[in-house]
Write an enzyme that holds these catalytic residues in place. Structure first.
Site, mmCIF file in Angstrom:
data_model
loop_
_atom_site.group_PDB
_atom_site.id
_atom_site.type_symbol
_atom_site.label_atom_id
_atom_site.label_comp_id
_atom_site.label_asym_id
_atom_site.label_seq_id
_atom_site.Cartn_x
_atom_site.Cartn_y
_atom_site.Cartn_z
ATOM 1 N N LYS A 131 0.833 -1.207 0.000
ATOM 2 C CA LYS A 131 0.000 0.000 0.000
ATOM 3 C C LYS A 131 0.868 1.258 0.000
ATOM 4 O O LYS A 131 0.613 2.189 -0.752
ATOM 5 C CB LYS A 131 -0.926 0.017 1.235
ATOM 6 C CG LYS A 131 -1.837 -1.203 1.338
ATOM 7 C CD LYS A 131 -2.786 -1.096 2.525
ATOM 8 C CE LYS A 131 -2.095 -1.100 3.876
ATOM 9 N NZ LYS A 131 -1.565 -2.418 4.290
ATOM 10 N N ARG B 295 11.343 -0.324 10.953
ATOM 11 C CA ARG B 295 10.255 -0.067 11.900
ATOM 12 C C ARG B 295 10.339 -1.041 13.068
ATOM 13 O O ARG B 295 10.565 -2.223 12.857
ATOM 14 C CB ARG B 295 8.909 -0.212 11.186
ATOM 15 C CG ARG B 295 8.539 1.026 10.404
ATOM 16 C CD ARG B 295 7.340 0.808 9.541
ATOM 17 N NE ARG B 295 6.244 0.117 10.214
ATOM 18 C CZ ARG B 295 5.090 -0.154 9.627
ATOM 19 N NH1 ARG B 295 4.897 0.215 8.378
ATOM 20 N NH2 ARG B 295 4.141 -0.765 10.276
ATOM 21 N N ARG C 182 -0.346 -8.417 13.545
ATOM 22 C CA ARG C 182 -0.943 -7.450 12.608
ATOM 23 C C ARG C 182 -1.797 -8.160 11.555
ATOM 24 O O ARG C 182 -2.839 -7.664 11.140
ATOM 25 C CB ARG C 182 0.143 -6.596 11.963
ATOM 26 C CG ARG C 182 0.628 -5.500 12.923
ATOM 27 C CD ARG C 182 2.046 -5.042 12.668
ATOM 28 N NE ARG C 182 2.272 -4.506 11.346
ATOM 29 C CZ ARG C 182 3.487 -4.400 10.785
ATOM 30 N NH1 ARG C 182 4.554 -4.797 11.442
ATOM 31 N NH2 ARG C 182 3.615 -3.885 9.602
ATOM 32 N N ARG D 265 12.215 -5.472 5.116
ATOM 33 C CA ARG D 265 12.130 -4.111 4.583
ATOM 34 C C ARG D 265 12.776 -3.077 5.507
ATOM 35 O O ARG D 265 12.851 -3.231 6.708
ATOM 36 C CB ARG D 265 10.682 -3.738 4.259
ATOM 37 C CG ARG D 265 9.822 -3.444 5.471
ATOM 38 C CD ARG D 265 8.382 -3.161 5.050
ATOM 39 N NE ARG D 265 7.537 -2.931 6.205
ATOM 40 C CZ ARG D 265 6.234 -2.695 6.133
ATOM 41 N NH1 ARG D 265 5.620 -2.661 4.960
ATOM 42 N NH2 ARG D 265 5.545 -2.493 7.235
ATOM 43 N N ARG E 60 -9.697 0.595 9.040
ATOM 44 C CA ARG E 60 -9.222 -0.728 9.427
ATOM 45 C C ARG E 60 -10.252 -1.494 10.250
ATOM 46 O O ARG E 60 -9.984 -2.638 10.621
ATOM 47 C CB ARG E 60 -7.980 -0.556 10.283
ATOM 48 C CG ARG E 60 -6.668 -0.947 9.626
ATOM 49 C CD ARG E 60 -5.601 -0.669 10.646
ATOM 50 N NE ARG E 60 -4.347 -1.291 10.437
ATOM 51 C CZ ARG E 60 -3.338 -0.775 9.749
ATOM 52 N NH1 ARG E 60 -3.478 0.343 9.094
ATOM 53 N NH2 ARG E 60 -2.187 -1.389 9.705
HETATM 54 N N1 ADP Z 1 -6.501 2.942 10.903
HETATM 55 C C1 ADP Z 1 -5.848 2.469 11.977
HETATM 56 N N2 ADP Z 1 -6.537 2.032 13.059
HETATM 57 C C2 ADP Z 1 -5.925 1.549 14.148
HETATM 58 N N3 ADP Z 1 -4.584 1.453 14.259
HETATM 59 C C3 ADP Z 1 -3.837 1.871 13.209
HETATM 60 C C4 ADP Z 1 -4.420 2.398 12.018
HETATM 61 N N4 ADP Z 1 -3.430 2.744 11.153
HETATM 62 C C5 ADP Z 1 -2.279 2.409 11.757
HETATM 63 N N5 ADP Z 1 -2.507 1.892 13.002
HETATM 64 C C6 ADP Z 1 -1.465 1.415 13.952
HETATM 65 O O1 ADP Z 1 -0.184 1.609 13.367
HETATM 66 C C7 ADP Z 1 0.474 0.349 13.083
HETATM 67 C C8 ADP Z 1 1.213 0.438 11.745
HETATM 68 O O2 ADP Z 1 0.302 0.694 10.720
HETATM 69 P P1 ADP Z 1 0.749 0.798 9.179
HETATM 70 O O3 ADP Z 1 1.865 1.742 9.018
HETATM 71 O O4 ADP Z 1 -0.465 1.045 8.358
HETATM 72 O O5 ADP Z 1 1.385 -0.619 8.878
HETATM 73 P P2 ADP Z 1 1.044 -2.000 8.264
HETATM 74 O O6 ADP Z 1 -0.084 -1.855 7.266
HETATM 75 O O7 ADP Z 1 2.338 -2.393 7.626
HETATM 76 O O8 ADP Z 1 0.700 -2.862 9.440
HETATM 77 C C9 ADP Z 1 -0.647 -0.666 13.135
HETATM 78 O O9 ADP Z 1 -0.174 -1.960 13.483
HETATM 79 C C10 ADP Z 1 -1.563 -0.059 14.225
HETATM 80 O O10 ADP Z 1 -1.046 -0.292 15.513
#
Ligand code: ADP
Length: 214
Positions: A13, A161, A172, A127, A88
């Protein structure tokens, strides 16, 4: 044009959003990036979110929706939005509908990046990114041309990260399956979901998305 990029962690994404930003002047609204910025700046939201993120669990719907609301409020209405990592949960999907209405926008497409879970773990644990410009790399799939030097800006500082370890990645993925995948049928009934094979090369995925966006 307003689109959601939907897919499990590591589906690509962020990579595809970056390209859409460059190519079409759209704006990437990544709640993950916003939360990481808040953690770095040690804002009250960041302090609260850090432990949750480190475990691979989801931050509260209210917090992430407020972040999105603030970004949409500050945006030129003519600029398209790419929602990356948001919504999400079912609740976030409802909140997004309300926010889009509030800011005079509508949703054009939900692009689902389909991927194989074992490949995702390998992608994510390998990554890393440039600490200066944010360019994305992978240990084996796309390392910098000169080892240790960023192709884009020449910086020699790289970072990983803290939540990109196998245990957290598995959590996740579970969160994705349990809470995020169930929002798809609602969008399907609106006829706006388009599926793309996220296991294809970056360029092939990009071409498939371009074909959808026309
Ligand atoms: N829309 C969201 N709702 C709840 N938590 C979120 C949301 N976006 C991100 N997070 C938090 O940030 C973390 C990293 O998200 P993101 O950068 O989108 O990574 P990835 O899609 O690789 O898991 C998630 O595991 C969660 O803890």
């Amino acid at each position: 044009m307003n689109i959601i990029l939907l897919g499990p962690p590591g589906a690509g994404k962020g990579t595809q959003s970056g390209r859409l930003v460059e190519q079409y002047g759209m704006r990437q609204l990544s709640t993950g990036d916003m939360l990481r910025a808040a953690v770095k700046a040690q804002t009250p939201v960041g302090i609260k979110a850090k432990a949750v993120m480190d475990r691979g669990e989801l931050v509260s719907d209210e917090i992430v929706s407020e972040l999105i609301d603030a970004e949409l409020a500050a945006m030129d209405p003519a600029t398209g939005a790419i929602f990356d990592g948001y919504p999400r949960t079912e609740m976030q999907a409802q909140m997004l509908d309300a926010l889009l209405t509030k800011h005079g926008r509508s949703l054009d497409y939900v692009i689902e990046l389909g991927v194989d879970e074992d490949a995702l773990v390998e992608r994510i644990t390998g990554r890393f990114s440039c600490g200066n410009c944010g360019a994305l790399y992978h240990d084996t799939a796309n390392p910098p041309a000169t080892p240790g030097v960023c192709d884009a800006c020449g910086s020699t500082e790289f970072k990983r990260r803290p939540d990109d370890n196998e245990e957290t990645v598995r959590t996740r993925m579970q969160e994705y399956r349990a809470k995020t995948a169930p929002i798809l049928p609602g969008y399907e009934s609106r006829g706006i979901v388009r599926r793309v094979d996220g296991m294809a090369s970056i360029d092939e995925v990009a071409a498939a998305i371009d074909a959808i966006l026309g």
